[in-house]
Design a protein around this motif. Structure first.
Motif, mmCIF file in Angstrom:
data_model
loop_
_atom_site.group_PDB
_atom_site.id
_atom_site.type_symbol
_atom_site.label_atom_id
_atom_site.label_comp_id
_atom_site.label_asym_id
_atom_site.label_seq_id
_atom_site.Cartn_x
_atom_site.Cartn_y
_atom_site.Cartn_z
ATOM 1 N N LEU A 113 10.530 12.136 8.200
ATOM 2 C CA LEU A 113 10.745 12.294 6.763
ATOM 3 C C LEU A 113 11.600 13.515 6.424
ATOM 4 O O LEU A 113 12.350 13.487 5.444
ATOM 5 C CB LEU A 113 9.402 12.406 6.035
ATOM 6 C CG LEU A 113 8.509 11.172 6.067
ATOM 7 C CD1 LEU A 113 7.190 11.463 5.356
ATOM 8 C CD2 LEU A 113 9.202 9.975 5.432
ATOM 9 N N ASN A 127 0.863 -1.188 0.000
ATOM 10 C CA ASN A 127 0.000 0.000 0.000
ATOM 11 C C ASN A 127 0.898 1.236 0.000
ATOM 12 O O ASN A 127 1.455 1.608 1.036
ATOM 13 C CB ASN A 127 -0.924 0.005 1.220
ATOM 14 C CG ASN A 127 -1.973 1.102 1.139
ATOM 15 O OD1 ASN A 127 -1.695 2.233 0.736
ATOM 16 N ND2 ASN A 127 -3.205 0.764 1.514
ATOM 17 N N TRP A 142 0.529 4.599 -0.339
ATOM 18 C CA TRP A 142 0.246 5.790 0.480
ATOM 19 C C TRP A 142 0.267 5.465 1.967
ATOM 20 O O TRP A 142 0.708 6.287 2.783
ATOM 21 C CB TRP A 142 -1.087 6.402 0.078
ATOM 22 C CG TRP A 142 -1.090 6.896 -1.335
ATOM 23 C CD1 TRP A 142 -1.790 6.402 -2.395
ATOM 24 C CD2 TRP A 142 -0.295 7.968 -1.861
ATOM 25 N NE1 TRP A 142 -1.501 7.086 -3.547
ATOM 26 C CE2 TRP A 142 -0.590 8.063 -3.249
ATOM 27 C CE3 TRP A 142 0.621 8.858 -1.300
ATOM 28 C CZ2 TRP A 142 0.007 9.012 -4.077
ATOM 29 C CZ3 TRP A 142 1.220 9.806 -2.123
ATOM 30 C CH2 TRP A 142 0.911 9.882 -3.485
ATOM 31 N N ALA A 143 -0.183 4.271 2.335
ATOM 32 C CA ALA A 143 -0.180 3.907 3.754
ATOM 33 C C ALA A 143 1.245 3.836 4.297
ATOM 34 O O ALA A 143 1.496 4.216 5.450
ATOM 35 C CB ALA A 143 -0.887 2.563 3.939
ATOM 36 N N TYR A 144 2.165 3.378 3.474
ATOM 37 C CA TYR A 144 3.557 3.269 3.905
ATOM 38 C C TYR A 144 4.126 4.640 4.247
ATOM 39 O O TYR A 144 4.678 4.839 5.344
ATOM 40 C CB TYR A 144 4.390 2.610 2.803
ATOM 41 C CG TYR A 144 5.889 2.647 3.043
ATOM 42 C CD1 TYR A 144 6.489 1.762 3.922
ATOM 43 C CD2 TYR A 144 6.698 3.583 2.392
ATOM 44 C CE1 TYR A 144 7.863 1.782 4.143
ATOM 45 C CE2 TYR A 144 8.073 3.610 2.605
ATOM 46 C CZ TYR A 144 8.647 2.715 3.479
ATOM 47 O OH TYR A 144 10.003 2.756 3.698
ATOM 48 N N TYR A 145 3.986 5.612 3.345
ATOM 49 C CA TYR A 145 4.593 6.922 3.575
ATOM 50 C C TYR A 145 3.858 7.720 4.648
ATOM 51 O O TYR A 145 4.477 8.482 5.406
ATOM 52 C CB TYR A 145 4.659 7.713 2.261
ATOM 53 C CG TYR A 145 5.627 7.100 1.281
ATOM 54 C CD1 TYR A 145 6.998 7.226 1.453
ATOM 55 C CD2 TYR A 145 5.178 6.338 0.204
ATOM 56 C CE1 TYR A 145 7.903 6.633 0.578
ATOM 57 C CE2 TYR A 145 6.070 5.737 -0.676
ATOM 58 C CZ TYR A 145 7.421 5.888 -0.483
ATOM 59 O OH TYR A 145 8.312 5.280 -1.338
ATOM 60 N N SER A 146 2.543 7.520 4.746
ATOM 61 C CA SER A 146 1.786 8.250 5.769
ATOM 62 C C SER A 146 2.037 7.699 7.168
ATOM 63 O O SER A 146 1.653 8.329 8.162
ATOM 64 C CB SER A 146 0.282 8.195 5.449
ATOM 65 O OG SER A 146 -0.184 6.862 5.456
ATOM 66 N N SER A 147 2.685 6.542 7.257
ATOM 67 C CA SER A 147 2.979 5.964 8.567
ATOM 68 C C SER A 147 4.143 6.658 9.268
ATOM 69 O O SER A 147 4.373 6.425 10.456
ATOM 70 C CB SER A 147 3.285 4.462 8.423
ATOM 71 O OG SER A 147 4.510 4.257 7.730
ATOM 72 N N SER A 202 6.139 10.156 10.551
ATOM 73 C CA SER A 202 5.873 11.544 10.943
ATOM 74 C C SER A 202 6.726 12.489 10.103
ATOM 75 O O SER A 202 7.711 12.077 9.479
ATOM 76 C CB SER A 202 6.201 11.742 12.426
ATOM 77 O OG SER A 202 7.604 11.580 12.650
ATOM 78 N N LEU A 203 6.334 13.741 10.093
ATOM 79 C CA LEU A 203 7.089 14.756 9.365
ATOM 80 C C LEU A 203 8.513 14.856 9.911
ATOM 81 O O LEU A 203 9.468 15.055 9.141
ATOM 82 C CB LEU A 203 6.395 16.116 9.479
ATOM 83 C CG LEU A 203 7.016 17.266 8.678
ATOM 84 C CD1 LEU A 203 6.975 16.953 7.188
ATOM 85 C CD2 LEU A 203 6.291 18.573 8.977
#
Length: 344
Positions: A73, A60, A62-67, A69-70
């Motif tokens: 990243l 998934n 989008w789920a990977y990157y949204s997991s 925090s800013l």
């Protein structure tokens, strides 16, 4: 030497070979500004391929990157941007110092900074001196630096024999840019270290260890893309002698060839870090900082070998080729020393 370490070193060699060859297609681009050519190739290498590969690997996307925090990243992205600044300075260094002197100083600095700064920041640097393996690994880094210097000396002798000089030789400006290039280009090494949580998350999803670093390239190369494409777009918009419209108004056959060649160059550029990830995955965790040293020293080695294959060293005399051969041998020796250090 274990099979895993040998394969890791060899994959770094494959990645470096791709890096040494990536500019060959760009050289065949006709009637385009450097900015347009670099942008088309860069969109492929910094955006399309990292996103496509990650979309294939991740269950998934989008789920990977949204997991993350800013705060997780942002360092990865900023180190990628740092590396992007180094890319721009690299080209300017060649302009003011010439290829051989520029490569020798810039690659030498980025090899040392990118390799040794990571364990220094992590507080592991002193520990390396407490073990035989650590000391041997550091010796390998030093030998690699010597090899880079020797190959650069060979290149300088070659340029003198062929009467080649820097486009706008300026020692003071060139040295400043070379130092900046060496420091900023090490951002890729720092970015890979900062992206460890992303690698661990990819591994937790069941992704093969060889591929766990690849999803982080979306963020790392996104930072590099912002700097490089921003630089190119600003120049295309502000320089009177540059025009995207004129570049894309060339005859259809030339346009198709230019786009294809730029995309091929961008693909080859991306592949250097695709295989870098494979090599990095096979290096023991306590010595992962040597991945950058292997990549940069092999880059210089492969650049020299590619030049020989393309007959760029013909008619320069025996001395430059002899010095080049010694430098290549020293770099190969350095890789073996590092490999032995990792198993000691």
């Amino acid at each position: 030497m274990s099979e895993a370490i040998v394969s890791g070193i060899m994959w770094h060699l494959v990645g470096a070979a791709s890096a040494a060859c990536f500019y060959a297609p760009f050289k065949k681009v006709r009637n385009w500004s450097w900015e347009t050519m670099w942008s088309v190739g860069g969109i492929m290498s910094w955006i399309l391929l990292p996103w496509a590969v990650s979309a294939i690997l991740l269950p998934n996307f989008w789920a990977y990157y949204s997991s993350f925090s800013l705060s997780q990243l942002m360092p990865v992205f900023l180190f990628g941007a740092m590396w992007g600044i180094g890319n721009i300075n690299y080209g300017l260094t060649m302009r003011y110092l010439g290829m051989s002197m520029g490569i020798g100083i810039a690659i030498g600095i980025t090899l040392v900074v990118g390799t040794l700064m990571t364990p220094l920041i992590q507080g592991r640097f002193v520990e390396l001196f407490s073990s035989a393996g650590g000391r041997m690994t550091l010796l390998g880094v030093l030998v690699a630096l010597v090899g880079v210097a020797i190959v650069s000396r060979a290149g300088l002798l070659k340029e003198r024999a062929m009467g080649i000089t820097a486009e706008e030789f300026n020692l003071k400006k060139g040295l400043v840019l070379a130092v900046l290039c060496g420091i900023f280009s090490a951002g890729m090494s720092f970015a890979m270290d900062a992206a460890r949580p992303m690698h661990e998350a990819a591994a937790a999803l069941g992704i093969d260890p060889l591929y766990v670093a690849l999803p982080s390239y979306v963020v790392i190369m996104g930072g590099g893309a912002l700097v490089n494409l921003g630089f190119c777009f600003i120049r295309l918009a502000t320089q009177a002698n540059l025009s995207v419209k004129a570049d894309f108004s060339v005859v259809k056959s030339v346009l198709i060839a230019n786009v294809a060649l730029s995309l091929l160059g961008g693909t080859m550029w991306y592949l250097q870090f695709f295989f870098y990830a494979w090599g990095h995955a096979r290096i023991p965790a306590q010595y992962d900082f040597v991945s950058w040293m292997l990549h940069m020293s092999f880059y210089v080695l492969c650049g020299g070998l590619v030049g020989l294959i393309l007959k760029e060293w013909n008619n320069v005399g025996r001395k430059p080729v002899g010095v080049l051969s010694v430098g290549c041998f020293v770099i190969i020796l350095a890789a073996n020393i590092v490999g032995m250090g990792m198993v000691s």
